[in-house]
Design an enzyme around this catalytic site. Sequence first.
Site, PDB file in Angstrom:
ATOM      1  N   CYS A  36       0.849  -1.191   0.000  1.00 48.72           N
ATOM      2  CA  CYS A  36       0.000   0.000   0.000  1.00 48.72           C
ATOM      3  C   CYS A  36       0.890   1.248   0.000  1.00 48.72           C
ATOM      4  O   CYS A  36       2.074   1.190   0.284  1.00 48.72           O
ATOM      5  CB  CYS A  36      -0.858  -0.003   1.255  1.00 48.72           C
ATOM      6  SG  CYS A  36      -1.822  -1.499   1.407  1.00 48.72           S
ATOM      7  N   ARG A  61       3.326   1.339  -7.451  1.00 50.53           N
ATOM      8  CA  ARG A  61       3.429   0.235  -6.487  1.00 50.53           C
ATOM      9  C   ARG A  61       2.323  -0.784  -6.667  1.00 50.53           C
ATOM     10  O   ARG A  61       2.331  -1.847  -6.063  1.00 50.53           O
ATOM     11  CB  ARG A  61       3.365   0.792  -5.069  1.00 50.53           C
ATOM     12  CG  ARG A  61       4.538   1.639  -4.648  1.00 50.53           C
ATOM     13  CD  ARG A  61       4.210   2.509  -3.439  1.00 50.53           C
ATOM     14  NE  ARG A  61       4.062   1.737  -2.232  1.00 50.53           N
ATOM     15  CZ  ARG A  61       5.011   1.653  -1.278  1.00 50.53           C
ATOM     16  NH1 ARG A  61       6.156   2.267  -1.448  1.00 50.53           N
ATOM     17  NH2 ARG A  61       4.815   0.965  -0.182  1.00 50.53           N
ATOM     18  N   TRP A 104      -3.220  -2.070  -1.862  1.00 57.92           N
ATOM     19  CA  TRP A 104      -2.962  -3.282  -2.660  1.00 57.92           C
ATOM     20  C   TRP A 104      -3.515  -4.413  -1.805  1.00 57.92           C
ATOM     21  O   TRP A 104      -2.882  -4.812  -0.805  1.00 57.92           O
ATOM     22  CB  TRP A 104      -1.455  -3.441  -2.911  1.00 57.92           C
ATOM     23  CG  TRP A 104      -0.989  -4.767  -3.417  1.00 57.92           C
ATOM     24  CD1 TRP A 104      -0.564  -5.819  -2.675  1.00 57.92           C
ATOM     25  CD2 TRP A 104      -0.882  -5.203  -4.783  1.00 57.92           C
ATOM     26  NE1 TRP A 104      -0.198  -6.877  -3.472  1.00 57.92           N
ATOM     27  CE2 TRP A 104      -0.376  -6.532  -4.764  1.00 57.92           C
ATOM     28  CE3 TRP A 104      -1.169  -4.626  -6.004  1.00 57.92           C
ATOM     29  CZ2 TRP A 104      -0.152  -7.273  -5.934  1.00 57.92           C
ATOM     30  CZ3 TRP A 104      -0.942  -5.353  -7.168  1.00 57.92           C
ATOM     31  CH2 TRP A 104      -0.447  -6.641  -7.139  1.00 57.92           C
ATOM     32  N   ASN A 130      -0.252   0.746   6.299  1.00 62.06           N
ATOM     33  CA  ASN A 130       0.396  -0.232   5.442  1.00 62.06           C
ATOM     34  C   ASN A 130       0.971  -1.282   6.369  1.00 62.06           C
ATOM     35  O   ASN A 130       1.690  -0.950   7.301  1.00 62.06           O
ATOM     36  CB  ASN A 130       1.522   0.443   4.628  1.00 62.06           C
ATOM     37  CG  ASN A 130       2.062  -0.491   3.563  1.00 62.06           C
ATOM     38  OD1 ASN A 130       1.517  -1.580   3.365  1.00 62.06           O
ATOM     39  ND2 ASN A 130       3.111  -0.079   2.888  1.00 62.06           N
ATOM     40  N   GLY A 131       0.594  -2.552   6.169  1.00 60.22           N
ATOM     41  CA  GLY A 131       1.114  -3.605   7.040  1.00 60.22           C
ATOM     42  C   GLY A 131      -0.019  -4.508   7.493  1.00 60.22           C
ATOM     43  O   GLY A 131      -1.058  -4.583   6.852  1.00 60.22           O
ATOM     44  N   GLU A 516      11.988 -20.884 -20.754  1.00 51.90           N
ATOM     45  CA  GLU A 516      11.823 -19.580 -20.099  1.00 51.90           C
ATOM     46  C   GLU A 516      13.039 -18.691 -20.360  1.00 51.90           C
ATOM     47  O   GLU A 516      12.906 -17.508 -20.643  1.00 51.90           O
ATOM     48  CB  GLU A 516      11.609 -19.777 -18.595  1.00 51.90           C
ATOM     49  CG  GLU A 516      11.620 -18.507 -17.768  1.00 51.90           C
ATOM     50  CD  GLU A 516      10.549 -17.490 -18.171  1.00 51.90           C
ATOM     51  OE1 GLU A 516       9.626 -17.851 -18.929  1.00 51.90           O
ATOM     52  OE2 GLU A 516      10.639 -16.334 -17.720  1.00 51.90           O
ATOM     53  N   LYS A 520      12.990 -15.032 -22.242  1.00 52.42           N
ATOM     54  CA  LYS A 520      13.525 -13.786 -21.666  1.00 52.42           C
ATOM     55  C   LYS A 520      14.451 -13.104 -22.669  1.00 52.42           C
ATOM     56  O   LYS A 520      14.364 -11.901 -22.886  1.00 52.42           O
ATOM     57  CB  LYS A 520      14.290 -14.074 -20.368  1.00 52.42           C
ATOM     58  CG  LYS A 520      13.432 -14.456 -19.204  1.00 52.42           C
ATOM     59  CD  LYS A 520      12.676 -13.298 -18.610  1.00 52.42           C
ATOM     60  CE  LYS A 520      11.226 -13.151 -18.887  1.00 52.42           C
ATOM     61  NZ  LYS A 520      10.258 -14.139 -18.954  1.00 52.42           N
ATOM     62  N   GLU A 523      12.423 -11.667 -25.686  1.00 51.91           N
ATOM     63  CA  GLU A 523      11.464 -10.569 -25.520  1.00 51.91           C
ATOM     64  C   GLU A 523      12.115  -9.262 -25.104  1.00 51.91           C
ATOM     65  O   GLU A 523      11.544  -8.200 -25.331  1.00 51.91           O
ATOM     66  CB  GLU A 523      10.339 -10.953 -24.567  1.00 51.91           C
ATOM     67  CG  GLU A 523      10.700 -11.196 -23.146  1.00 51.91           C
ATOM     68  CD  GLU A 523       9.447 -11.486 -22.315  1.00 51.91           C
ATOM     69  OE1 GLU A 523       8.363 -10.954 -22.590  1.00 51.91           O
ATOM     70  OE2 GLU A 523       9.578 -12.270 -21.365  1.00 51.91           O
ATOM     71  N   HIS A 539      18.498 -34.837 -32.830  1.00 45.69           N
ATOM     72  CA  HIS A 539      17.327 -34.970 -33.728  1.00 45.69           C
ATOM     73  C   HIS A 539      17.126 -33.709 -34.545  1.00 45.69           C
ATOM     74  O   HIS A 539      16.029 -33.482 -35.054  1.00 45.69           O
ATOM     75  CB  HIS A 539      16.087 -35.298 -32.880  1.00 45.69           C
ATOM     76  CG  HIS A 539      16.246 -36.541 -32.083  1.00 45.69           C
ATOM     77  ND1 HIS A 539      16.156 -37.810 -32.618  1.00 45.69           N
ATOM     78  CD2 HIS A 539      16.575 -36.725 -30.772  1.00 45.69           C
ATOM     79  CE1 HIS A 539      16.377 -38.702 -31.685  1.00 45.69           C
ATOM     80  NE2 HIS A 539      16.628 -38.081 -30.549  1.00 45.69           N
ATOM     81  N   LYS A 638       2.271  -5.779 -20.940  1.00 49.19           N
ATOM     82  CA  LYS A 638       2.447  -6.516 -19.677  1.00 49.19           C
ATOM     83  C   LYS A 638       1.345  -7.555 -19.504  1.00 49.19           C
ATOM     84  O   LYS A 638       1.559  -8.627 -19.006  1.00 49.19           O
ATOM     85  CB  LYS A 638       2.455  -5.555 -18.488  1.00 49.19           C
ATOM     86  CG  LYS A 638       2.693  -6.242 -17.147  1.00 49.19           C
ATOM     87  CD  LYS A 638       4.001  -7.005 -17.119  1.00 49.19           C
ATOM     88  CE  LYS A 638       4.170  -7.833 -15.889  1.00 49.19           C
ATOM     89  NZ  LYS A 638       5.321  -8.749 -15.952  1.00 49.19           N
TER      90      LYS A 638
HETATM   91  C1  AGP Z   1       6.715 -13.255 -19.893  1.00 45.46           C
HETATM   92  O1  AGP Z   1       7.939 -12.586 -19.665  1.00 45.46           O
HETATM   93  C2  AGP Z   1       5.827 -12.471 -20.839  1.00 45.46           C
HETATM   94  N1  AGP Z   1       5.635 -11.135 -20.397  1.00 45.46           N
HETATM   95  C3  AGP Z   1       4.531 -13.176 -21.166  1.00 45.46           C
HETATM   96  O2  AGP Z   1       4.866 -14.400 -21.766  1.00 45.46           O
HETATM   97  C4  AGP Z   1       3.607 -13.490 -19.969  1.00 45.46           C
HETATM   98  O3  AGP Z   1       4.186 -14.480 -19.150  1.00 45.46           O
HETATM   99  C5  AGP Z   1       2.283 -14.031 -20.529  1.00 45.46           C
HETATM  100  O4  AGP Z   1       1.697 -13.012 -21.322  1.00 45.46           O
HETATM  101  C6  AGP Z   1       1.295 -14.462 -19.441  1.00 45.46           C
HETATM  102  O5  AGP Z   1       0.948 -13.349 -18.671  1.00 45.46           O
HETATM  103  P1  AGP Z   1       0.123 -13.620 -17.300  1.00 45.46           P
HETATM  104  O6  AGP Z   1       1.005 -14.424 -16.427  1.00 45.46           O
HETATM  105  O7  AGP Z   1      -0.168 -12.250 -16.770  1.00 45.46           O
HETATM  106  O8  AGP Z   1      -1.117 -14.382 -17.671  1.00 45.46           O
END
Ligand code: AGP
Length: 643
Positions: A36, A61, A104, A130-131, A516, A520, A523, A539, A638
Amino acid sequence: MMFRLYQVWSHFDVSYRYVQMHPVPAKAVILLHTMCGIVGYIGSKNATPFLIEGLRALEYRGYDSAGIYVAGKGAIKRAGKVSNLAESIPAGFAGPSGIAHTRWATHGAPTEKNAHPHSDDTGTVWLVHNGIIENYAEIRTRLQDTGIIFQSETDTEVLAQLIGWYYAENIPLEEAVSEALKEVRGAYGIAVASTREPEKLIAARLGSPLMIGIGDEGYYIASDATPVLSHTRQVIYLSDGEMAVLTPEAYSIMTLMRDPLDKEVETLEWDLEAAQKKGYEHFMLKEIMEAPEVLENTLRGRLDIENNAIHLGGLREVEDALRNAKRIIITGCGSAYYAGLVGELLIEELAGIPVEVEIASELRYRRFTTTPEDTILIAVSQSGETADTLEAIREAKKHGMLTLGIVNAVGSTIARETDAGVYNHAGPEIGVASTKAFLSQMTVFALVALLLRELHTERSDAHSSAEIIRQLTRMPEYARRILENTDSIAAIAARHVDMRDALYIGRKFQYPIAYEGALKLKEISYVHAEAYGAGEMKHGPIALIDSSFPTVALMPRDSLYEKTRSNIEEIRARGGKIITITTGDTADAELLTEDVIIVPDTHEALMPILTTIPLQLFAYYVALARNLPIDMPRNLAKSVTVE
Ligand code: AGP
């Protein structure tokens, strides 16, 4: 129905709530640090504009409701964004002092009723917090017995009522606050105002950051530097157990026992953006560096070490269904899907239940062939708003399946539409590339797998969970040790900054982490990266290898080390450069590879949490060296709330 389901989440998911019902020694109760935001002002100006702008500065935040109190005008609270609140403020809502808050929610729906400020039942004392007040239940009962009526379910209101109870003795506000805080167990950062002494604000801190800004036109209270930076750079950071009394003319700092303190005034160096990133250049790096704290938050109150048991309050109401589950389907997108791949191995290894994992954008179109009564869907989503994941959940529900969520954003659509679930408690993740949330997702899967193990085998097996539980408690420390080596990982990234392509390989628990790690790099540095099960090299992928196509090999010294080692030899024989993530003695790895990154050794099933961190840093430093917009990579959002 939807509200009830959400109520199940909100009522049970907070692990500290579990502690309330099953008291554990105080030392074992560590606190969920909510995210918060608090602001306060008292001085010669109108407080309202600073309070609203201060809340906007704290929006980064993460929050889901906001509220304001201004001396002589009262309080206004709104669910949703600060803009909702700002639009609700009538002309003339002005005064020389006030407090405000962004919440939050970690428990309790993000509603207007639960938003701060909260007041005592006479409307005299107003408080933002907050807490967490751990012993709120016993205080609430005692106050109710005196006839006090409560308006909300929050622990914060209990504190406001307790201060009001003391304040009724006609003592100064700081004395009432001090007396009340002596009774409180938990963590707090609070700002307090009263209608009886409008020329006074109180700030107090125990375990939740709070600072005092010293300006030319008055004094400020804030959770962090961001709201005060445009008004003053002279600040006092309150330490635990300290309280500040502010009037338009002066400030004083004291202990909770009201013994005066002489605190140093510090000068803020950061600009606004740096303050929001705690001084890191990007949110992504800040969030990678938060890994130890995030792992602590994810685990808090959920490991019963004494009894080798797991407590996931958000699943308590569906434990019978978990006990009867014969099949589990896991779904998600991107990193959430890769966390699901780790979850599949964890659940199969620890609980012996068949698991299938499918990306949500495919699962939603497939025909469900399992009997819904004994199949459970687990949907993973940091944002809780990903469209494909949400649609897959809806399809599963149409098929009659019980749906669970592993979600970071409290109160998000997926949290509300799934029947139950587990919140990550990873705090807001601002960088588009998922980092801390991904670690938390895998950690939650370890907890879910251990819980399923409990429910699917005799308790006599509990001892076999002991080592994994013990290792889970050590994960924050292991993460800290990895994060001490950022410079060496940055140096490795610098050596590969011009690569056009990269290959990531791993086996079993490291197979999802290869994917993963490749994601990273793709992207945020826009480098083409492939991921493969190491066993697949012969293969096809080995045809890619030459000196310009480095391989990142995930090979902790586990049961599969030797097999992946042979892949490394094949790659080396073809001139491929190799970066190895490994554990233990590096002599062997150094024979074979240019760059070796060591991580602490832990249970094989938990290694993915540790091997991921260097890959996040590697991708970050490659993108940094390429001077790319790391927090906002091109073409990405995001949260993918569209299909
Ligand atoms: C991961 O770094 C990406 N930003 C993207 O693959 C993300 O994980 C995916 O869009 C799922 O998002 P979510 O976890 O908010 O559902």
